[in-house]
Structures are given as C-alpha cells and as structure tokens.
Design a protein around this motif. Structure first.
Motif, PDB file in Angstrom:
ATOM      1  N   PHE A 297      23.697  -4.446 -12.518  1.00 40.94           N
ATOM      2  CA  PHE A 297      24.688  -4.175 -12.335  1.00 40.94           C
ATOM      3  C   PHE A 297      24.843  -2.669 -11.947  1.00 40.94           C
ATOM      4  CE2 PHE A 297      29.333  -3.213 -11.589  1.00 40.94           C
ATOM      5  CZ  PHE A 297      29.703  -3.760 -10.470  1.00 40.94           C
ATOM      6  N   ALA A 298      24.504  -1.790 -11.620  1.00 36.23           N
ATOM      7  CA  ALA A 298      24.441  -0.465 -10.663  1.00 36.23           C
ATOM      8  C   ALA A 298      23.500  -0.573 -10.255  1.00 36.23           C
ATOM      9  CB  ALA A 298      24.884   1.003 -11.480  1.00 36.23           C
ATOM     10  N   GLY A 299      22.857  -1.475  -9.715  1.00 34.92           N
ATOM     11  CA  GLY A 299      21.313  -1.617  -8.999  1.00 34.92           C
ATOM     12  C   GLY A 299      20.158  -1.392  -9.194  1.00 34.92           C
ATOM     13  N   PHE A 300      19.881  -0.656 -10.868  1.00 35.55           N
ATOM     14  CA  PHE A 300      18.449  -0.616 -11.085  1.00 35.55           C
ATOM     15  C   PHE A 300      17.787  -1.752 -12.210  1.00 35.55           C
ATOM     16  CE2 PHE A 300      20.870   3.107 -11.666  1.00 35.55           C
ATOM     17  CZ  PHE A 300      20.167   4.262 -11.558  1.00 35.55           C
ATOM     18  N   SER A 301      16.735  -1.956 -12.084  1.00 32.17           N
ATOM     19  CA  SER A 301      15.773  -3.123 -13.499  1.00 32.17           C
ATOM     20  C   SER A 301      14.371  -2.775 -13.462  1.00 32.17           C
ATOM     21  CB  SER A 301      15.354  -3.759 -11.952  1.00 32.17           C
ATOM     22  OG  SER A 301      14.663  -3.954 -10.832  1.00 32.17           O
ATOM     23  N   GLY A 302      14.555  -2.553 -14.746  1.00 29.53           N
ATOM     24  CA  GLY A 302      13.494  -2.276 -15.507  1.00 29.53           C
ATOM     25  C   GLY A 302      11.953  -3.451 -15.822  1.00 29.53           C
ATOM     26  N   ASP A 303      11.287  -3.113 -15.863  1.00 33.53           N
ATOM     27  CA  ASP A 303       9.591  -3.936 -16.179  1.00 33.53           C
ATOM     28  C   ASP A 303       8.772  -3.347 -17.185  1.00 33.53           C
ATOM     29  OD1 ASP A 303       7.100  -5.736 -16.270  1.00 33.53           O
ATOM     30  OD2 ASP A 303       7.827  -7.358 -14.532  1.00 33.53           O
ATOM     31  N   LYS A 304       8.659  -3.483 -17.899  1.00 35.60           N
ATOM     32  CA  LYS A 304       7.988  -2.277 -18.963  1.00 35.60           C
ATOM     33  C   LYS A 304       6.055  -2.529 -18.396  1.00 35.60           C
ATOM     34  CE  LYS A 304       6.047  -3.087 -22.790  1.00 35.60           C
ATOM     35  NZ  LYS A 304       6.056  -3.099 -24.624  1.00 35.60           N
ATOM     36  N   GLU A 305       5.738  -4.331 -18.099  1.00 31.26           N
ATOM     37  CA  GLU A 305       4.372  -4.082 -17.356  1.00 31.26           C
ATOM     38  C   GLU A 305       4.006  -4.062 -16.867  1.00 31.26           C
ATOM     39  OE1 GLU A 305       2.073  -4.579 -20.011  1.00 31.26           O
ATOM     40  OE2 GLU A 305       3.711  -4.238 -21.793  1.00 31.26           O
ATOM     41  N   TYR A 306       4.534  -3.749 -15.737  1.00 35.93           N
ATOM     42  CA  TYR A 306       4.827  -2.972 -14.888  1.00 35.93           C
ATOM     43  C   TYR A 306       4.946  -1.827 -14.338  1.00 35.93           C
ATOM     44  CZ  TYR A 306       5.285  -3.133  -9.240  1.00 35.93           C
ATOM     45  OH  TYR A 306       4.887  -2.374  -7.843  1.00 35.93           O
ATOM     46  N   GLY A 307       5.947  -1.045 -14.921  1.00 34.85           N
ATOM     47  CA  GLY A 307       5.860  -0.196 -15.011  1.00 34.85           C
ATOM     48  C   GLY A 307       4.512   0.913 -15.246  1.00 34.85           C
ATOM     49  N   LEU A 308       4.319   0.591 -16.652  1.00 35.73           N
ATOM     50  CA  LEU A 308       2.538   0.814 -17.122  1.00 35.73           C
ATOM     51  C   LEU A 308       1.459   0.596 -16.539  1.00 35.73           C
ATOM     52  CD1 LEU A 308       2.827  -0.793 -21.034  1.00 35.73           C
ATOM     53  CD2 LEU A 308       3.129   1.462 -20.243  1.00 35.73           C
TER      54      LEU A 308
ATOM     55  N   PHE B  11      10.383   4.813 -13.680  1.00 33.88           N
ATOM     56  CA  PHE B  11      11.869   4.207 -13.492  1.00 33.88           C
ATOM     57  C   PHE B  11      11.757   2.665 -14.749  1.00 33.88           C
ATOM     58  CE2 PHE B  11      13.459   6.886 -10.255  1.00 33.88           C
ATOM     59  CZ  PHE B  11      15.460   6.629 -11.154  1.00 33.88           C
ATOM     60  N   ASN B  12      10.090   2.122 -14.025  1.00 36.03           N
ATOM     61  CA  ASN B  12      10.193  -0.031 -14.804  1.00 36.03           C
ATOM     62  C   ASN B  12      10.447   0.790 -16.476  1.00 36.03           C
ATOM     63  OD1 ASN B  12      10.698  -2.635 -13.011  1.00 36.03           O
ATOM     64  ND2 ASN B  12       9.843  -0.520 -11.927  1.00 36.03           N
ATOM     65  N   LEU B  13       9.261   1.722 -16.129  1.00 37.64           N
ATOM     66  CA  LEU B  13       9.199   1.992 -18.312  1.00 37.64           C
ATOM     67  C   LEU B  13      10.152   2.434 -18.807  1.00 37.64           C
ATOM     68  CD1 LEU B  13       7.018   1.475 -20.055  1.00 37.64           C
ATOM     69  CD2 LEU B  13       5.864   3.943 -19.233  1.00 37.64           C
ATOM     70  N   THR B  14      11.048   3.295 -18.510  1.00 40.25           N
ATOM     71  CA  THR B  14      12.070   4.150 -19.036  1.00 40.25           C
ATOM     72  C   THR B  14      13.038   2.547 -19.206  1.00 40.25           C
ATOM     73  OG1 THR B  14      11.572   6.014 -18.206  1.00 40.25           O
ATOM     74  CG2 THR B  14      14.034   6.058 -19.349  1.00 40.25           C
ATOM     75  N   LEU B  15      13.321   2.012 -17.285  1.00 44.34           N
ATOM     76  CA  LEU B  15      14.597   1.111 -18.046  1.00 44.34           C
ATOM     77  C   LEU B  15      14.286  -0.098 -18.849  1.00 44.34           C
ATOM     78  CD1 LEU B  15      15.363   1.550 -14.159  1.00 44.34           C
ATOM     79  CD2 LEU B  15      16.835   2.546 -16.569  1.00 44.34           C
ATOM     80  N   SER B  16      13.038  -0.683 -19.114  1.00 46.28           N
ATOM     81  CA  SER B  16      12.714  -1.160 -19.827  1.00 46.28           C
ATOM     82  C   SER B  16      12.489  -0.780 -21.512  1.00 46.28           C
ATOM     83  CB  SER B  16      11.226  -1.642 -19.944  1.00 46.28           C
ATOM     84  OG  SER B  16      10.424  -0.900 -20.201  1.00 46.28           O
ATOM     85  N   LEU B  17      13.403   0.369 -22.038  1.00 45.54           N
ATOM     86  CA  LEU B  17      13.582   0.507 -23.109  1.00 45.54           C
ATOM     87  C   LEU B  17      14.432   0.006 -23.756  1.00 45.54           C
ATOM     88  CD1 LEU B  17      10.698   3.769 -23.495  1.00 45.54           C
ATOM     89  CD2 LEU B  17      10.337   1.537 -23.911  1.00 45.54           C
ATOM     90  N   PHE B  18      15.890   0.323 -22.626  1.00 44.22           N
ATOM     91  CA  PHE B  18      16.933   0.274 -22.719  1.00 44.22           C
ATOM     92  C   PHE B  18      17.173  -1.355 -23.670  1.00 44.22           C
ATOM     93  CE2 PHE B  18      16.998   3.914 -19.615  1.00 44.22           C
ATOM     94  CZ  PHE B  18      18.126   4.763 -21.051  1.00 44.22           C
TER      95      PHE B  18
END
Length: 570
Positions: free
Chosen positions: A204-215, A187-194
């Motif tokens: 707004f829907a509650g998602f968040s993305g952090d690429k480095e944390y995802g990796l 989730f974190n990696l995918t969302l960080s790409l957007f």
C-alpha cells in the motif's frame, strides 16, 4: 613500507580525483578490509571523505558495520553522523530538480550524477538502519521508515532509468549497476520474506518484493567485479545460511552459499568474514567438527575487531550444544555475556540453561568452579533487558518469560531449556544429517521425560510435557519415524486447552506437522494446518518468527505447485 625498507611517500590528497580514480582507490580500501586490515582501510578512505562521495560512503559503511557489531550507543551515533555527512557529500554531486522518470533526463544527466543518485539512496538505507538502532522511541522508528521509503523510490526509478537508457554507459557503469543491483536486490529479497498481512501494508505504501528477482539481482552484483560485490555477497550469504533457517523452513541452499564463497575464499584465504560463513556452511551440512575448526580459525585470523570473534563464539556455542558438550557451550555463552552487548539477557539465559543441564557436582570449567545455581542465573535475566526500535527483542522476551518460574519461593526447573531455545533458532534442522547427534538429543529428552514423570504434578506439568513432545517429534522426524513424529505433534495440539503458559507450542506443533506432511506429499492437509496456525493464534511468544516460517512454508508449497503446473504444460 616500500620494497626497499624505507617509508613510502604519503599519498597526495591535495589533488581531487576523478570518478574512476575514486572508485579504484575505494576498491583498494575494500580489499584491505576483506584482508582484515581494517585500520589501513579506514586510513586510505579518511583523507577524501569530504570531497569524494564514494570515499565518504565506504568509510561510513565500515563504521556502521563496526557499530552494529559493538552495539555501543556512542559507536552507533558516530556511525549515524558519519553516514549523514556522507549523504551531504553525495547531495553535492546530485542534479538539482531531477526527475528520473522523465525521458529527457538521459540527455542531461552525467555519469557522475547517476553515481551520486545510487550513493545517496545507499546512504539513506544505511541511515534508516542506524536511526532505528540509535534510540528506542517510536519517532526514530518512523524517521527510519521515511528514509527507507525515499531510498526505495530512488532505487526503483534509477533501475528503470538505466534499463531504458542502455546506450548511456560511462566507463564506470559496472559500479553503477552493482549499486543498483544491491539496492533492488536487498529490497526485493527482504520484502519477500514478510508475511502477507505485513506485506499488504508495505505494498500500500508502494513497496513490492519478489524473492527470486531479488536473489538474481544480488547474485549479479556479487559475481561482477564492482564496489558493491562485498555487500551483495554478504547479504546473499546471510540469506542462504541464516535467514532461510531462522525465518524459513530450514532449507537453506548451502550449495549456492559455497559456490558464492569459493572465489572470495581463494582471494581472501584468511578473511575473517569468509572463514565465518565457511564455518556456517559446514555447520548446516552437519559437519560440526569442521565448522568448529573454521570458527576458531576465524578468531585467530585477526585481533583488531573482537566483534568478529563474538559472531564465531555464538556459533561455537551452538556447535557444542549439538554435540551436548554443555561445559564448552557454557564457556562460549559466558564469553559472550562478558564481551558482547548484543543481547546480554540472552547470553545470561543460555548460561543458566547450560548449568541446568549439568549433573549436580559437575559445575566446573577446568580449575574454575561455577558456583552460581541456575536459579540465581535465571534471576539475573530480566535485569539485562534492552529495547530496539522501542521494543524488546522477541528472544529476550521469551527468555524472560521462561526465567519467571525461578522467582517463586519453590521454583520449578525447566525440563530442557537449552533444547527449547535450540528449537527457536531452528537448530534441529542442523543435526538432521547426523544420526548420532539426533540420537543424543533424543536421549536427553527421554531422560527429561523420565524426570518429569517422577516430579509431583504442578502448574507447569502439562506445558513441560508438551515442550518435550514437540522436541521429540523433531528428533523422530530426523530419524525418519514419521508416524511417531506425527503422534508427538498431535499430542501437543490435543493439549491446547490444558496449556497454561507456553501458548507458542500449539501453532508451532501445527507448523511442524504441516512440514512433515509436505515431506510426505500430503499437501492439502499441510495447507489446512498452516492456515490454522497462521490465523488461529495470536499474542504468543516468538509469534513473528513463527509467522515468518509459516509464510515460508506456504510460499514453498505455492512455488512447488507452480513448478508442477509448468512441467505439466510442457
């Protein structure tokens, strides 16, 4: 077979297995899968799919991988139904009225119930992907979105729960952590790409993305011996060798990919999946011949799943494109058009493109004469259009738009269709370490430019000139001729008002110019151009892909700025 040559006794499936025994048996099934023994893997899992959440989940996951490669509607429906059944099995093991955020939950939640939560979340995630693929209506797309959100919330709560209840660790905790690492990392990696405008809606829907944390989460899951190691590794390899090129600035970390691959290559030397990614790593390094050998080896390694071959065919097509061996590239495009359902419009478009690169009278493969003109081939492209989640894939839309000019009574040839599509897949970054390959591409472009100058002016003339200028700029950048490259990109930008059809050229020229400026240390100019490309243009071909790449470039600048600030403080 047993060692003495007699049939080994059938396993006793009448006795229920405990959680640890189920995990061990599923690990064995995954091991069989990675050794190309796909049928044996499914046979090992099948008897317990109605009683074990892990058998049900892994069995459905293997069917899902198969369905996504065959792209057959029946396979997708079957995989979706199997994953739904797996979710129902997981539900039986979940604690009723569970509230993971409650501090008292740890006192009453068993290890098996924790595993049921992570398996349930994983089923939801897989079902979301299959729901979107299963049908092309918006209702299914929304259903998929709801499943994704529910999955995300479970992973989020579960992650927080096991972090705050570190003392509650059963004997199979490593597998539980692996499952959570996969979900949180994915989730974190995918969302960080957007791009930010999409991400704001998701946040707004509650998602968040952090690429480095995802990796880091995925790497943790991939490098520990747990049931999800394969999934974590495959997602990381996809990111390092594909997503960072197609949706990024073309700076995939091949060293990280090879480090991740090394233990898998040792353990599964003939594993088709890992041969494929090893080939991709060599391709990124510019070692095209070595990549070709690995992709061909990947095809030889197994015959049970021809769909694995299609992944290799696609890469082989591009490898021979980089070498300008048009007939071999055509050969693989033709194989894909006959065997793969993923994007027939794209495959037929590429066949037509390769034909157009051959000199008259050379349309021959071995003893077979290719007797169909590019015009006839391009006329076929729109007939193979498909929809995913209610929309045609952007690459197919692009191919169809390009094919339209061949419908006219006096069709105007595309100048360099192969190289133009190669740009859309960020292929010019693949050859930057091989001067002779870039030199060959430049020769093709100079020849196309000369042909264009000798052609009577028509409604496509300016667009075609700008296509060539954009691609020449990329070659010149590869060759270190930065001023000449800058001039090419600026010529496209200055022709903005004259371009009639290929409106994608201007934002992409600005993007490439900004990437050139980043390399030259002209950061302020780069940011201005990226902001202009991001906000100044819309409704052009491949817009989402360009926006992803702009976002990646801006993120890179931001990350570099943060690194500089930190080093200054130190």
């Amino acid at each position: 077979m047993s060692s003495n040559g007699k049939d080994a006794p059938a396993p006793d499936n009448s006795t229920p297995l405990n959680l640890q025994a189920c995990l061990e048996e599923c690990m064995e099934a995954v091991d069989l899968f990675l050794n190309n023994r796909f049928s044996e893997s499914l046979d090992k899992l099948r008897p317990r799919v109605n009683e074990s959440m892990y058998h049900a989940l892994i069995y459905a996951t293997v069917l899902e991988m198969q369905a996504m490669m065959t792209f057959q509607h029946d396979d997708i429906v079957r995989a979706g139904n199997t994953m739904k059944s797996a979710q129902e099995v997981c539900q039986r093991f979940r604690k009723k009225s569970l509230n993971l955020s409650s501090k008292s939950s740890g006192d009453v939640l068993s290890e098996e119930q924790l595993h049921a939560e992570v398996c349930y979340a994983e089923c939801l995630l897989h079902r979301a992907a299959l729901t979107v693929l299963q049908d092309e209506n918006m209702v299914n797309f929304i259903k998929g979105g709801i499943k994704v959100r529910n999955s995300y919330l479970i992973y989020k709560d579960l992650h927080a729960f096991i972090q705050s209840h570190s003392s509650v660790q059963g004997p199979n905790h490593l597998h539980l952590e692996g499952g959570v690492s996969f979900g949180i990392g994915a989730f974190n990696l995918t969302l960080s790409l957007f791009p930010p405008r999409i991400l704001r809606l998701l946040e707004f829907a509650g998602f968040s993305g952090d690429k480095e944390y995802g990796l880091s989460q995925l790497n943790e899951g991939a490098t520990s011996m747990n049931l999800r190691s394969m999934l974590c590794a495959l997602l990381l390899l996809c990111y390092y060798t594909f997503l960072s090129f197609i949706l990024g600035t073309g700076e995939g970390d091949v060293a990280d990919a090879e480090k991740l691959l090394k233990p898998f290559r040792v353990r599964y030397p003939r594993g088709a999946i890992f041969l494929f990614f090893a080939g991709r790593a060599e391709e990124i390094k510019g070692n095209i011949d070595e990549a070709v050998a690995l992709f061909e080896d990947g095809c030889r390694a197994q015959q049970a799943w021809k769909q694995f071959h299609h992944m290799c065919y696609w890469e082989l097509m591009w490898c021979f494109t980089y070498k300008r061996v048009w007939k071999m590239a055509y050969f693989y495009a033709d194989l894909l058009s006959q065997e793969s359902r993923w994007s027939k419009a794209m495959y037929v478009d590429m066949k037509a493109a390769y034909l157009s690169m051959l000199p008259p009278g050379e349309a021959r493969l071995g003893t077979t004469v290719i007797n169909c003109s590019p015009q006839w081939r391009y006329g076929q492209v729109p007939t193979f259009k498909q929809k995913i989640a209610g929309k045609s894939p952007p690459t197919e839309k692009f191919a169809i738009r390009k094919a339209r000019r061949y419908k006219a009574s006096s069709p105007v040839r595309l100048p360099v269709p192969v190289l133009e599509m190669m740009y859309m897949w960020n292929g010019f970054t693949m050859i930057r370490k091989r001067p002779e390959l870039t030199k060959g591409m430049m020769e093709t472009l100079v020849e196309a430019e000369r042909t264009l100058q000798d052609t009577p002016v028509n409604e496509y003339s300016v667009d075609d000139q700008c296509v060539i200028q954009l691609l020449k700029g990329l070659c010149l950048k590869n060759q270190g001729q930065t001023q000449a490259a800058e001039n090419c990109f600026n010529k496209v930008y200055s022709s903005e008002k004259k371009i009639k059809f290929d409106h994608y050229l201007v934002p992409n020229a600005l993007l490439e110019l900004s990437l050139l400026y980043i390399d030259l240390g002209r950061r302020e100019q780069a940011v201005k151009l990226l902001q202009k490309a991001k906000n100044g243009y819309k409704d052009y071909s491949m817009e989402s892909r360009t926006q992803f790449r702009i976002h990646a470039a801006l993120s890179k600048l931001q990350a570099d700025t943060n690194d500089t600030d930190e080093s200054t403080e130190l």
